[in-house]
Design a protein around this motif. Sequence first.
Motif, short mmCIF file in Angstrom:
data_model
loop_
_atom_site.label_atom_id
_atom_site.label_comp_id
_atom_site.label_asym_id
_atom_site.label_seq_id
_atom_site.Cartn_x
_atom_site.Cartn_y
_atom_site.Cartn_z
N PHE A 52 75.46 -20.50 14.02
CA PHE A 52 75.70 -21.08 12.92
C PHE A 52 74.29 -21.15 12.28
O PHE A 52 73.66 -22.28 12.69
CB PHE A 52 76.56 -22.22 12.78
N ASN A 53 73.89 -20.42 11.35
CA ASN A 53 72.24 -20.69 10.83
C ASN A 53 71.50 -20.74 12.31
O ASN A 53 70.40 -21.55 12.31
CB ASN A 53 72.33 -22.13 10.12
N ASN A 54 71.54 -19.86 12.96
CA ASN A 54 70.82 -19.61 14.11
C ASN A 54 70.96 -20.93 15.20
O ASN A 54 70.05 -20.82 16.17
CB ASN A 54 69.32 -19.35 13.92
N ILE A 55 72.01 -21.72 15.01
CA ILE A 55 72.02 -22.76 15.79
C ILE A 55 73.46 -22.65 16.69
O ILE A 55 74.60 -22.19 16.07
CB ILE A 55 72.30 -24.12 15.11
N ALA A 56 73.43 -22.45 17.89
CA ALA A 56 74.58 -22.33 18.70
C ALA A 56 75.56 -23.46 18.47
O ALA A 56 74.99 -24.47 18.38
CB ALA A 56 74.12 -22.35 20.37
N LEU A 57 76.85 -22.97 18.38
CA LEU A 57 77.85 -23.92 18.08
C LEU A 57 77.99 -25.28 18.89
O LEU A 57 78.09 -26.18 18.81
CB LEU A 57 79.33 -23.34 18.11
N LYS A 58 77.63 -24.99 20.23
CA LYS A 58 77.78 -25.86 21.48
C LYS A 58 76.61 -26.83 21.07
O LYS A 58 76.73 -28.09 21.63
CB LYS A 58 77.50 -25.31 22.71
N ASN A 59 75.54 -26.84 20.39
CA ASN A 59 74.55 -27.46 20.07
C ASN A 59 74.71 -28.36 18.77
O ASN A 59 73.94 -29.21 18.37
CB ASN A 59 73.07 -26.99 19.99
N ALA A 60 75.70 -27.91 18.14
CA ALA A 60 75.82 -28.69 16.76
C ALA A 60 77.11 -29.75 16.88
O ALA A 60 77.94 -30.04 17.81
CB ALA A 60 76.56 -27.83 15.77
N ASN A 61 77.04 -30.94 16.07
CA ASN A 61 77.88 -31.82 15.83
C ASN A 61 79.12 -31.27 15.51
O ASN A 61 79.42 -30.63 14.59
CB ASN A 61 77.24 -32.84 14.96
#
Length: 579
Positions: free
Chosen positions: A400-409
Amino acid sequence: MQSISSLKFLKPYLQKQKIKVLIMLISLAVTSSSILVFSRYLSYVIDNFFSNSLNPEFLKFFIFQNALILLLAIGTAARYYFTASIGENVASNIKKDMFAHSMWLSPAYFEVNKTGDILSQIQNDTLIIQNLIGSNMSVALRNLVMFLGAGVMLVSMSSKLTLFIVVLTPIIVIPIIIFGRKIKKLSKESQIQQGLLTSVCEESIHSIKTIQSYCSERSEIDKCQASIQSGLTTSLRLARARALLTFAVIFLIFCGVGLILWYGGYDVVNGQMSPGELSSFVFLAVVCAGSIGGLAEISGEIIKSAVACERAAAFLELKPDIKELPNALDLHNTRFKDIEFRNVSFSYPSKKDIFVLKNLSFTIKANEKIAIVGKSGAGKSTILQLLMRFYDVDNGEILFNNIALKNANIKSLRGKFAYIPQDPTIFSGTIYDNILFGNPQANYDEVINAAKIAAVDEFASKLPHRYNSFVGQKGIMLSGGQKQRIALARAILKNSEILLLDEATSSLDYENEAIVKEAISIVSKNRVTITVAHRLSTVINADRIFVISDGGLVEEGSHQELIANHGPYFNLISLGNIL
């Protein structure tokens, strides 16, 4: 008896009630002491007043007796109230914690565990724990104090007669151990069967229309009755084990009391004991024996409660499969740019050997209208589930926006989506409450505005109580189209950047479909819309259509491009998979 250690689960809950626990213990000490003191009073009265009714001290001791009885009554009442209060509060707090914990568990847990089992734990196990603390534990403590206090007084009065009690004790304890193990096993089995029964009943009641439409009432009744009968059989075996335990203990105890009375009579005749002392000794022996019997009788309940504590503790120790990293990135203030599936493979936890998605890759940009089509079971709805991170992928990555989902809140991620399933969840309450669920901080005007955009006002305004109209359990008083409009209004109120539609109009008639589609077209402006659909009218205007087959992307493009290609999309339409 190992499961008794499971009662330590209650420690933090009891610590919150420490003032009440202290008062209860004081009351317990008062009542126990009063009974033990009464035994000495009984001895004194028999030896000093029964032979001389005109003794001037008699009135003083009569007043003492009534004061002792009053103290006993006050202490007993206080003990009853505070133990009941502690039990209610502890059970309520455990229920709160268990329900709250269930809300954080991953969907994968509910995939392999029955709702009835969870409800049984929250309701039945906490009721058992409540009975333990609100009644059984207090009675057990009272009997233990009485046994110890009476035992000390018995030794001080006659060590010879006390020896009989010492010899009798292991004879009583052995049946407790033997039957206790059996009671523990049957208690656990009984609680599991209670959970299965709850699950069967909940499922049948929820599916009542389907059952009646297939004339399957008798088969469901038979299924329920079989579950009840199985539980009854176990309960009767449990009752039989407890009854045998109670019989053995009471028989042995009162045989021992009779032996003490018979043997102690010789000491009175020989002048080694006074009648009052023998009466007091027998009274204490009965108290001691009754306490052992009470402990034996209640041991089964304590074991049953320990099993309930063990189950509750195990449930509260469950960890969600979806874990959030300590330094997870907050996406609340991040504007959506793109979503990318990069070689994603996934299988559901209950079917780990069957991959629903296989090396799936695609990208979705801002403001795009995407439609996902394919045969049933192709993995279309799974894509939406993974986007909201209800599950983690087995292989590959979702960005998501080049951010892995597992790294997102997780909360900030899910806040980016408004999800409308084919069969939307409608909560028991009013139309207003169901819409407000999308954003509990919204004001009245915002709720009504969302309702008007979603065409809820078209039917709500005709109801006697308008938006305060009760919709019934799971929205049973609403039609499918009305449920979809309320779900859409809820999504509008949430005001998320991405709208996820999972067959949102497939079960509607054409009139309702037209109403809902018009509302969706208004809502989807300046938003990303990802639609899973089987209806041509739903996908024809999409910017891009993803054709999913056997878990992979086999074709993508606009409706016109895909028709011109005469590929998988064209075949789906030709075969009637898209109507």
